[in-house]
Write a protein that holds these residues in place. Structure first.
Motif, PDB file in Angstrom:
ATOM      1  N   THR A 123      15.080  -1.107  -7.515  1.00 15.05           N
ATOM      2  CA  THR A 123      13.631  -1.049  -7.656  1.00 15.05           C
ATOM      3  C   THR A 123      13.165   0.001  -8.648  1.00 15.05           C
ATOM      4  O   THR A 123      13.678   1.125  -8.662  1.00 15.05           O
ATOM      5  N   PRO A 124      12.183  -0.359  -9.461  1.00 13.22           N
ATOM      6  CA  PRO A 124      11.503   0.662 -10.259  1.00 13.22           C
ATOM      7  C   PRO A 124      10.509   1.397  -9.364  1.00 13.22           C
ATOM      8  O   PRO A 124      10.324   1.020  -8.201  1.00 13.22           O
ATOM      9  N   GLU A 125       9.915   2.415  -9.912  1.00 10.78           N
ATOM     10  CA  GLU A 125       8.913   3.178  -9.164  1.00 10.78           C
ATOM     11  C   GLU A 125       7.548   2.950  -9.782  1.00 10.78           C
ATOM     12  O   GLU A 125       7.358   3.160 -10.973  1.00 10.78           O
ATOM     13  N   TYR A 126       6.625   2.465  -8.955  1.00  7.37           N
ATOM     14  CA  TYR A 126       5.241   2.274  -9.385  1.00  7.37           C
ATOM     15  C   TYR A 126       4.374   3.173  -8.528  1.00  7.37           C
ATOM     16  O   TYR A 126       4.309   2.992  -7.302  1.00  7.37           O
ATOM     17  N   ASN A 127       3.729   4.138  -9.147  1.00  2.41           N
ATOM     18  CA  ASN A 127       2.827   5.049  -8.433  1.00  2.41           C
ATOM     19  C   ASN A 127       3.495   5.680  -7.220  1.00  2.41           C
ATOM     20  O   ASN A 127       2.942   5.706  -6.133  1.00  2.41           O
ATOM     21  N   HIS A 128       4.720   6.153  -7.398  1.00  2.47           N
ATOM     22  CA  HIS A 128       5.498   6.843  -6.372  1.00  2.47           C
ATOM     23  C   HIS A 128       5.909   5.932  -5.219  1.00  2.47           C
ATOM     24  O   HIS A 128       6.206   6.414  -4.125  1.00  2.47           O
ATOM     25  N   SER A 129       5.950   4.642  -5.433  1.00  2.00           N
ATOM     26  CA  SER A 129       6.331   3.704  -4.388  1.00  2.00           C
ATOM     27  C   SER A 129       7.018   2.500  -5.026  1.00  2.00           C
ATOM     28  O   SER A 129       7.371   2.528  -6.205  1.00  2.00           O
ATOM     29  N   ILE A 130       7.193   1.440  -4.233  1.00  2.17           N
ATOM     30  CA  ILE A 130       7.834   0.231  -4.747  1.00  2.17           C
ATOM     31  C   ILE A 130       6.782  -0.708  -5.331  1.00  2.17           C
ATOM     32  O   ILE A 130       5.610  -0.654  -4.961  1.00  2.17           O
ATOM     33  N   PRO A 131       7.184  -1.577  -6.239  1.00  2.84           N
ATOM     34  CA  PRO A 131       6.253  -2.547  -6.805  1.00  2.84           C
ATOM     35  C   PRO A 131       5.661  -3.450  -5.723  1.00  2.84           C
ATOM     36  O   PRO A 131       6.350  -3.814  -4.763  1.00  2.84           O
ATOM     37  N   GLY A 132       4.415  -3.819  -5.892  1.00  9.46           N
ATOM     38  CA  GLY A 132       3.730  -4.648  -4.908  1.00  9.46           C
ATOM     39  C   GLY A 132       4.430  -5.971  -4.646  1.00  9.46           C
ATOM     40  O   GLY A 132       4.471  -6.439  -3.501  1.00  9.46           O
ATOM     41  N   GLN A 133       4.984  -6.588  -5.671  1.00 12.09           N
ATOM     42  CA  GLN A 133       5.625  -7.891  -5.489  1.00 12.09           C
ATOM     43  C   GLN A 133       6.859  -7.778  -4.596  1.00 12.09           C
ATOM     44  O   GLN A 133       7.115  -8.658  -3.780  1.00 12.09           O
ATOM     45  N   LEU A 134       7.606  -6.689  -4.729  1.00 15.06           N
ATOM     46  CA  LEU A 134       8.772  -6.480  -3.861  1.00 15.06           C
ATOM     47  C   LEU A 134       8.315  -6.242  -2.423  1.00 15.06           C
ATOM     48  O   LEU A 134       8.858  -6.838  -1.485  1.00 15.06           O
ATOM     49  N   LYS A 135       7.330  -5.387  -2.236  1.00 16.31           N
ATOM     50  CA  LYS A 135       6.815  -5.111  -0.884  1.00 16.31           C
ATOM     51  C   LYS A 135       6.275  -6.389  -0.270  1.00 16.31           C
ATOM     52  O   LYS A 135       6.504  -6.679   0.912  1.00 16.31           O
ATOM     53  N   ASN A 136       5.561  -7.164  -1.048  1.00 18.48           N
ATOM     54  CA  ASN A 136       5.007  -8.428  -0.583  1.00 18.48           C
ATOM     55  C   ASN A 136       6.115  -9.367  -0.099  1.00 18.48           C
ATOM     56  O   ASN A 136       6.022  -9.958   0.978  1.00 18.48           O
ATOM     57  N   ALA A 137       7.188  -9.485  -0.876  1.00 18.98           N
ATOM     58  CA  ALA A 137       8.306 -10.358  -0.491  1.00 18.98           C
ATOM     59  C   ALA A 137       8.947  -9.864   0.805  1.00 18.98           C
ATOM     60  O   ALA A 137       9.263 -10.666   1.694  1.00 18.98           O
ATOM     61  N   LEU A 138       9.122  -8.558   0.925  1.00 17.65           N
ATOM     62  CA  LEU A 138       9.707  -8.013   2.148  1.00 17.65           C
ATOM     63  C   LEU A 138       8.791  -8.238   3.349  1.00 17.65           C
ATOM     64  O   LEU A 138       9.270  -8.495   4.457  1.00 17.65           O
ATOM     65  N   ASP A 139       7.484  -8.174   3.130  1.00 18.30           N
ATOM     66  CA  ASP A 139       6.549  -8.475   4.221  1.00 18.30           C
ATOM     67  C   ASP A 139       6.723  -9.911   4.700  1.00 18.30           C
ATOM     68  O   ASP A 139       6.762 -10.177   5.905  1.00 18.30           O
ATOM     69  N   TRP A 140       6.843 -10.848   3.776  1.00 14.51           N
ATOM     70  CA  TRP A 140       7.063 -12.249   4.159  1.00 14.51           C
ATOM     71  C   TRP A 140       8.362 -12.388   4.953  1.00 14.51           C
ATOM     72  O   TRP A 140       8.411 -13.064   5.982  1.00 14.51           O
ATOM     73  N   VAL A 141       9.430 -11.748   4.460  1.00 16.13           N
ATOM     74  CA  VAL A 141      10.744 -11.877   5.093  1.00 16.13           C
ATOM     75  C   VAL A 141      10.745 -11.256   6.490  1.00 16.13           C
ATOM     76  O   VAL A 141      11.510 -11.668   7.356  1.00 16.13           O
ATOM     77  N   SER A 142       9.857 -10.315   6.723  1.00 13.14           N
ATOM     78  CA  SER A 142       9.833  -9.634   8.021  1.00 13.14           C
ATOM     79  C   SER A 142       9.174 -10.455   9.126  1.00 13.14           C
ATOM     80  O   SER A 142       9.227 -10.079  10.287  1.00 13.14           O
ATOM     81  N   ARG A 143       8.575 -11.590   8.784  1.00 12.41           N
ATOM     82  CA  ARG A 143       7.841 -12.369   9.786  1.00 12.41           C
ATOM     83  C   ARG A 143       8.564 -13.648  10.133  1.00 12.41           C
ATOM     84  O   ARG A 143       8.949 -14.375   9.237  1.00 12.41           O
ATOM     85  N   PRO A 144       8.739 -13.982  11.377  1.00 16.11           N
ATOM     86  CA  PRO A 144       8.607 -13.090  12.527  1.00 16.11           C
ATOM     87  C   PRO A 144       9.770 -12.105  12.546  1.00 16.11           C
ATOM     88  O   PRO A 144      10.908 -12.450  12.214  1.00 16.11           O
ATOM     89  N   LEU A 145       9.487 -10.897  12.956  1.00 21.71           N
ATOM     90  CA  LEU A 145      10.448  -9.804  12.893  1.00 21.71           C
ATOM     91  C   LEU A 145      11.739 -10.114  13.651  1.00 21.71           C
ATOM     92  O   LEU A 145      12.837  -9.837  13.163  1.00 21.71           O
ATOM     93  N   ILE A 146      11.632 -10.706  14.808  1.00 18.46           N
ATOM     94  CA  ILE A 146      12.803 -10.967  15.649  1.00 18.46           C
ATOM     95  C   ILE A 146      13.813 -11.897  14.975  1.00 18.46           C
ATOM     96  O   ILE A 146      15.014 -11.817  15.218  1.00 18.46           O
ATOM     97  N   SER A 147      13.324 -12.773  14.094  1.00 18.26           N
ATOM     98  CA  SER A 147      14.235 -13.720  13.439  1.00 18.26           C
ATOM     99  C   SER A 147      14.366 -13.478  11.932  1.00 18.26           C
ATOM    100  O   SER A 147      14.835 -14.347  11.202  1.00 18.26           O
ATOM    101  N   SER A 148      13.973 -12.296  11.477  1.00 13.93           N
ATOM    102  CA  SER A 148      14.105 -11.983  10.049  1.00 13.93           C
ATOM    103  C   SER A 148      15.570 -12.046   9.640  1.00 13.93           C
ATOM    104  O   SER A 148      16.441 -11.496  10.333  1.00 13.93           O
TER     105      SER A 148
END
Length: 185
Positions: free
Chosen positions: A74-99
């Protein structure tokens, strides 16, 4: 053994994608690295839509499920991860129990043109992956001044950085072997 490599950068000539390609050159023969190329296709996360996940999200989840481990660069955008990466991880986390990331070995590396090598972004990515339930390596590989870090053939130009990347891969494959032993027991 299959490692799914996800670059947090959408840029065509991304240093983080180059770092994942350099990792592929360091793999032992029994390990395959598959570069995920669909990050750009993931739509914004919408909690109202998580039951009817778009095909692009289903493909990402399937790619993670088929992998033995995940390697994120990951690159660093504004001291954090890029929004598109975070967004993808949010999708993958749902539902959490079956991620598909739950209990999956994962490692995070990062490259940046600055002097810190995406250190903060790596910490943020590890935090998100841990929250999802991945077994994240407690290892950091900052690649600063990324414009100067790669040979034209894609290899890393700094031997210490290359050794660090090789050690990350070695630790990640060992985590996969340990997981397989636990499952078999």
């Amino acid at each position: 053994m299959r490692i799914l490599a996800i670059s947090g950068s959408l840029r065509r000539d991304s240093h983080n994608t180059a770092l994942l390609r350099a990792a592929a050159q360091l793999l032992p023969p029994e390990v395959e690295l598959v570069l995920y190329e669909g990050l750009r296709d993931i739509p914004p996360y919408d909690d109202d839509e998580h039951h009817a996940q778009p095909a692009s999200v289903q493909r990402l989840k399937q790619a993670i499920a088929e992998a033995d481990a995940v390697l994120v660069s990951t690159p660093e955008y504004n001291h954090s991860i890029p929004g598109q990466l975070k967004n993808a991880l949010d999708w993958v986390s749902r539902p959490l129990i079956s991620s598909p990331l739950r209990n999956k070995p994962a490692a995070v590396v990062g490259a940046s043109t600055g002097m810190f090598g995406a250190v903060w972004a790596q910490a943020e990515a590890r935090k998100v992956l841990q929250a999802i339930g991945a077994r994240v390596l407690d290892r950091e590989l900052p690649v600063p001044s990324a414009d100067d870090q790669f040979h034209p053939d894609g290899r890393l130009s700094d031997e210490e950085t290359e050794r660090g990347l090789a050690a990350t891969i070695e630790e990640l494959t060992a985590a996969v072997a340990e997981r397989r032993e636990r499952i078999a027991a």
